[in-house]
Design an enzyme around this catalytic site. Sequence first.
Site, PDB file in Angstrom:
ATOM      1  N   HIS A  77     -10.988  -4.467  10.032  1.00  0.00           N
ATOM      2  CA  HIS A  77     -11.523  -4.218   8.450  1.00  0.00           C
ATOM      3  C   HIS A  77     -12.878  -4.100   8.659  1.00  0.00           C
ATOM      4  O   HIS A  77     -14.093  -4.347   7.653  1.00  0.00           O
ATOM      5  CB  HIS A  77     -11.667  -6.278   7.966  1.00  0.00           C
ATOM      6  CG  HIS A  77     -10.389  -6.797   7.888  1.00  0.00           C
ATOM      7  ND1 HIS A  77      -9.619  -7.356   7.998  1.00  0.00           N
ATOM      8  CD2 HIS A  77     -10.292  -6.708   5.859  1.00  0.00           C
ATOM      9  CE1 HIS A  77      -8.332  -7.669   7.206  1.00  0.00           C
ATOM     10  NE2 HIS A  77      -9.110  -7.531   5.758  1.00  0.00           N
ATOM     11  N   GLU A 137       1.071  -1.271  -0.087  1.00  0.00           N
ATOM     12  CA  GLU A 137      -0.276  -0.332   0.131  1.00  0.00           C
ATOM     13  C   GLU A 137       0.331   1.711  -0.151  1.00  0.00           C
ATOM     14  O   GLU A 137       0.298   1.981  -0.587  1.00  0.00           O
ATOM     15  CB  GLU A 137      -0.672   0.228   1.130  1.00  0.00           C
ATOM     16  CG  GLU A 137      -1.944  -1.396   1.244  1.00  0.00           C
ATOM     17  CD  GLU A 137      -2.389  -2.630   1.253  1.00  0.00           C
ATOM     18  OE1 GLU A 137      -0.747  -2.605   1.798  1.00  0.00           O
ATOM     19  OE2 GLU A 137      -2.451  -3.223   1.084  1.00  0.00           O
TER      20      GLU A 137
HETATM   21  C1  LIG Z   1      -2.724  -5.130   4.710  1.00  0.00           C
HETATM   22  C2  LIG Z   1      -3.077  -5.636   3.769  1.00  0.00           C
HETATM   23  N1  LIG Z   1      -3.423  -5.574   2.016  1.00  0.00           N
HETATM   24  C3  LIG Z   1      -4.426  -6.215   1.940  1.00  0.00           C
HETATM   25  C4  LIG Z   1      -5.276  -7.128   2.420  1.00  0.00           C
HETATM   26  C5  LIG Z   1      -6.689  -7.951   1.791  1.00  0.00           C
HETATM   27  N2  LIG Z   1      -6.010  -9.179   1.455  1.00  0.00           N
HETATM   28  C6  LIG Z   1      -6.444  -9.951   2.303  1.00  0.00           C
HETATM   29  S1  LIG Z   1      -5.227 -11.281   2.302  1.00  0.00           S
HETATM   30  C7  LIG Z   1      -4.659 -10.546   0.474  1.00  0.00           C
HETATM   31  C8  LIG Z   1      -4.034 -11.939  -0.066  1.00  0.00           C
HETATM   32  C9  LIG Z   1      -3.014 -11.903   0.498  1.00  0.00           C
HETATM   33  O1  LIG Z   1      -2.109 -13.578  -0.282  1.00  0.00           O
HETATM   34  P1  LIG Z   1      -1.018 -14.743  -0.011  1.00  0.00           P
HETATM   35  O2  LIG Z   1       0.112 -13.423   0.806  1.00  0.00           O
HETATM   36  O3  LIG Z   1      -0.390 -15.019  -1.290  1.00  0.00           O
HETATM   37  O4  LIG Z   1      -1.722 -15.235   1.190  1.00  0.00           O
HETATM   38  P2  LIG Z   1      -3.348 -16.433   0.574  1.00  0.00           P
HETATM   39  O5  LIG Z   1      -4.054 -15.320   0.596  1.00  0.00           O
HETATM   40  O6  LIG Z   1      -2.805 -17.024  -0.518  1.00  0.00           O
HETATM   41  O7  LIG Z   1      -2.811 -17.315   1.975  1.00  0.00           O
HETATM   42  C10 LIG Z   1      -5.287  -9.339   0.355  1.00  0.00           C
HETATM   43  C11 LIG Z   1      -4.272  -8.848  -0.841  1.00  0.00           C
HETATM   44  C12 LIG Z   1      -5.029  -7.014   4.046  1.00  0.00           C
HETATM   45  N3  LIG Z   1      -5.560  -7.819   4.648  1.00  0.00           N
HETATM   46  N4  LIG Z   1      -4.248  -6.165   4.576  1.00  0.00           N
END
Ligand SMILES: Cc1ncc(C[n+]2csc(CCOP(=O)(O)OP(=O)(O)O)c2C)c(N)n1
Lengths: 336, 336, 323, 323
Positions: B139, B70
């Site tokens: 959230h 971000e």
């Molecule tokens: C700082 C932040 N940015 C964005 C999000 C929204 N978000 C939640 S999970 C996710 C994807 C995470 O991907 P990954 O690290 O590959 O984990 P996975 O979901 O595959 O377990 C996002 C963008 C968040 N929760 N926190």
Amino acid sequence: MAKMMYREAVQNALFAEMERDENVILLGEDIVGGMGTDGGPEAIGGIWSTSVGLFGKFGPDRVIDTPISESAIIGAAAGLALSGKRPVAELMFADFIGVCLDQIWNQVGKFRYMFGGKTKCPMVIRMAYGAGFNAAAQHSQSVHQILTGMPGLKVVMPSTPADVKGLLTQSIRDDDPVIFLEHKALYASSGEVPEGDYTIPFGHARLARAGQDVTIVATGLMVGFCESVADRLAPEGIGCDVIDLRTTSPLDEEAILDSVEVTGRLVVVDEAPPRCSLATDIAALVGQKAFASLKVPLTMVTPPHTPIPFARELESAYLPSADKIEAAVRKIMAWR
Amino acid sequence: MAKMMYREAVQNALFAEMERDENVILLGEDIVGGMGTDGGPEAIGGIWSTSVGLFGKFGPDRVIDTPISESAIIGAAAGLALSGKRPVAELMFADFIGVCLDQIWNQVGKFRYMFGGKTKCPMVIRMAYGAGFNAAAQHSQSVHQILTGMPGLKVVMPSTPADVKGLLTQSIRDDDPVIFLEHKALYASSGEVPEGDYTIPFGHARLARAGQDVTIVATGLMVGFCESVADRLAPEGIGCDVIDLRTTSPLDEEAILDSVEVTGRLVVVDEAPPRCSLATDIAALVGQKAFASLKVPLTMVTPPHTPIPFARELESAYLPSADKIEAAVRKIMAWR
Amino acid sequence: MQLSREALLRAYRQMRVIREFEERLHVEIMTGEIAGFTHLYSGQEAVAVGVCEHLDHEDKIISTHRGHGHCLAKGCDVGMMMKEIWGSREGTCKGKGGSMHIADVAQGMLGANGIVGAGAPIAVGAALAAKLDGGGRVSIAFSGDGACNQGTTFEAMNLAVVTKAPCIFVFENNHYSEHTGWKYAVGTGSDIAGRAEAFGMRVWRGDGTDFFSVYETMRDVLEHVRGGNGPAAVEFDTERFFGHFEGDPQRYRGKGEIDRLRKVRDCLTKFRTRVTGADLLADGDFGRIDAEVRDLIEKSVSEARSAARPTADDVLSDVYISY
Amino acid sequence: MQLSREALLRAYRQMRVIREFEERLHVEIMTGEIAGFTHLYSGQEAVAVGVCEHLDHEDKIISTHRGHGHCLAKGCDVGMMMKEIWGSREGTCKGKGGSMHIADVAQGMLGANGIVGAGAPIAVGAALAAKLDGGGRVSIAFSGDGACNQGTTFEAMNLAVVTKAPCIFVFENNHYSEHTGWKYAVGTGSDIAGRAEAFGMRVWRGDGTDFFSVYETMRDVLEHVRGGNGPAAVEFDTERFFGHFEGDPQRYRGKGEIDRLRKVRDCLTKFRTRVTGADLLADGDFGRIDAEVRDLIEKSVSEARSAARPTADDVLSDVYISY
Ligand SMILES: Cc1ncc(C[n+]2csc(CCOP(=O)(O)OP(=O)(O)O)c2C)c(N)n1
Ligand SMILES: Cc1ncc(C[n+]2csc(CCOP(=O)(O)OP(=O)(O)O)c2C)c(N)n1
Ligand SMILES: [Mg+2]
Ligand SMILES: [Mg+2]
């Protein structure tokens, strides 16, 4: 009693608590200074000289100098705290909460609640705040309004060396996360500090001046300005209750309300920008809970809604001052 | 007029402005969706479906999907804005300002001032805020109080699809940085939206209900609650002025003060935690500038000073509701 | 493979508990009974279990939004977790945290976390505490292929290297961050471990759908880190069987992708094939565990459903210890 | 070395202007006349000039707290900068920014910046704008050996790689972040470029006390980046002649370190030796420039001293364009 500077009181409290409890760990940028240099460690002891001598005494495991990575610093402190330690992290400038706010706000401040009260996170985040050094928009800010608004954090704003000692000791021993705000322009101020071990409980304001006509609420650097206004007006028969909040979260509502019930007049003095601020917080408190006692409009003395400018003339025009506070008091004394 | 959902109004405004001005660029996480997957791009169009179809129409140079970073997103938007573009960055959840606040607060919000007025930074940061989905402490938050307190930012909080369209269009055309706060629980709400191109100027509140007895000030999701309270009380002869602020910075002080001068009673309803909040901001404004008109104590309806809990029962107990607002109005109507 | 029969039974059971927990939630969530956002761990069980089978409650882990698997593998109580997800007052977090915030610090589980990338710095702190205490304890940050791009994760790696913290960064590459492919979002294309290595620590790679690959890789990693050699990183290639969150339409998936993954990349099938092939466990062993776990989950769901609900007063407690 | 006489004169002059500007400030600051925190660039001139001599106002740069050198090299007005540092209303930022916030966006100078690591993400955005506009423009983020550990810098590098932004990360390794040595704070020991490379871009290294090394390295870097090959990174090894900020007691320096650096690592001396050795410029050329620059700085200081001061009303303007 010993006379010492505000910054010495910080060092003094850190030293004593580190000696008392081996779980107290410091971390931050340049809190040692000279790591990885030819001059060697302990070159600086914190850019505010608040950790001088601590590395020499307690060593690299307990006084941890870090790279420039504030999120990692606060996160690491959180991890230490969850693991039974009592970390004291230093942010150097309060303005840097911008690069690590998530750790402060969404992590540290919420663990206990999110985890259903089954854990604690005893840690202190120290930071230098405030204007007065012409350090401009990114190195002069007050941030207590942001952090006071965040449930789960306690926020401490000492205005004297004695309070630094008692409140920092309390902060380190406290089982909740504490934001400890040190005003840059107070570091070199001195005052009497009681000898030995003592703590000041949170949520108990200090009555810096007593008077019957106006309640003036302030924190940090502003307290001194208000005291001098009280002293200026006393000979004219205008009595000011100057309330130094000491902690903004928890807030000593009682001290404020009791005072306003007597005076019927409130002036809040705040170094932060005016919107959604501690000034509005105190004003709203009084407007809600002491309305019947109020004789005159709520009054706030704050900077304007602008970033903090650099030049000397501009910064002084920006900041609250004794003159501006005096004018505000005179204005409400003359109301109607 | 066309009936559309709040989320469609977002997409609609983005689409129209992108078509109108090739300098409008979108960036954010999953605003396309499906980049680097077998399913291919435009898999989602934003997790709130607010950018559906935009990648297909405007391509990868103008609709930029980003990694999870971000600070880089907001920083990149800032760099685009300083280079003559009009970026619209999406933060997905307002709670994520914690990981990028520096870019919003110390960079974007201060460039113009720090640089002596010689530049502009026309950009919009959209984010979904608010509770109602049992998304718990990280959230569900409202962050307008934090951002409203930061000079240099404008803060917009639409409560209806029509306002989304007019205010988002204005935000994109505005030459200052704008925070555009979309309430999650309103995305699926619908309403009439005027056809074609229109903007709503900042700093002009909307009178959602008119009445003579109580001034109720609210934003976002809270507006609807207040409207229903006004509707409930009207038959009893209690008239509520419901003021939907639309923008909290700039603030339509006049609308609030004019109303309180008539009603003598203020209830501020705010979804954010109570300390140093927009609720205290409005209350303090009224206590300063409309004191003489006030008949009863200032009143705030807010959540308690706690993080946002998960369980349905807890989240409802936490949030302001029509019932709580009604109780507050009744209480001040009965005062003394 | 030098695992005892007991260890094998335990590993299988742990993975099966996670799988059953998640598959059941997938069904329950559709009824609308469960509130909030839920991210399921099905498909990645071999990672959580292959890592945590090496740990005890004095080692720490910190998790992500996709936390159920890590919590279960680290010893959080199944029944209390289910109650938490149901929002009960009897849940792990008294209904205040929900799926995204399950924690059991006493078990060394420092919490699921709703903020992507927030865990890694905290894990470094826990590792520093372990270093101070001596005794070879470690702290593990689980991160995804999305989280590996977050600044906090990078900062944490550098700080761990600088402070020689016994911290292990476990990257679970399930190829997606939400709806985006890792090949797009990770600038180094398919290499997460390589980037970590450039931060100055040793890295390993393993197959995150194969319990034995994870378990054996972690044996080496842990030997290195417990031995006082500072931090390390591991990338496990794994698969996510469900959507990013429950409700995800998954239009970004290739045609037939999930069916294929369930067929050839299922850690439970792989485990069973390998272990029966080597005559270490028999079909009956699996059948017994499967039945037992089904009962366990069934019981946890029915208990969660009728467990005590929180009341309005509960909102106000647990913010501070004293205030 | 294929530089024309004019180019050589110009390069020397630019470096000399920065040096004189900074050395003079060092003296003036001690009188207490100048307010705020000031970080001097003396010793690193070859980097700013060696980079910026390749650029024009359509290329963008963004700087750090140690910004004077970058500003001057990118074409900010000497007199207005001096006035800004003096807090005059006639300064580059009308006295509102001061040393740490000098900017001239029209010149492609996106600002000095008081927040370590804040510049890199912004540079990526400027690079994206350049990419959109076509024409081979680039954007450059100057960062230090301290800033290279900040999460924002890492995020920026990854985002630049992912979006193929024509962004160049110039790391000026002056061996210190404030009072801390880079060998301690950079987990990879002495290798900043190597870590950047692992993010997926080509990297270069050069001697940041040698104008020609910087200039020639940057020719290659710029050819690569202007050619549409995405971002790149460069590490220049350089030296800081003064303290971190004015007032720094510098106890972390080795004995005689600064004297030695001024003797063997001075970019101006090196330039002069090399250029006179090759008979490209004569002593008289340097003497003339030195005198000219001394006058320029003298004049800028005396004008700054008497320039118009801001007034209280000025506090309120320039927050918004409209409000
Ligand atoms: C700082 C932040 N940015 C964005 C999000 C929204 N978000 C939640 S999970 C996710 C994807 C995470 O991907 P990954 O690290 O590959 O984990 P996975 O979901 O595959 O377990 C996002 C963008 C968040 N929760 N926190
Ligand atoms: C986010 C943030 N953290 C810390 C600081 C304080 N600070 C200012 S300069 C500096 C050191 C920077 O080192 P480096 O990047 O090497 O640049 P140099 O000073 O050597 O030019 C620090 C820690 C800051 N301004 N911003
Ligand atoms: Mg993933
Ligand atoms: Mg440096």
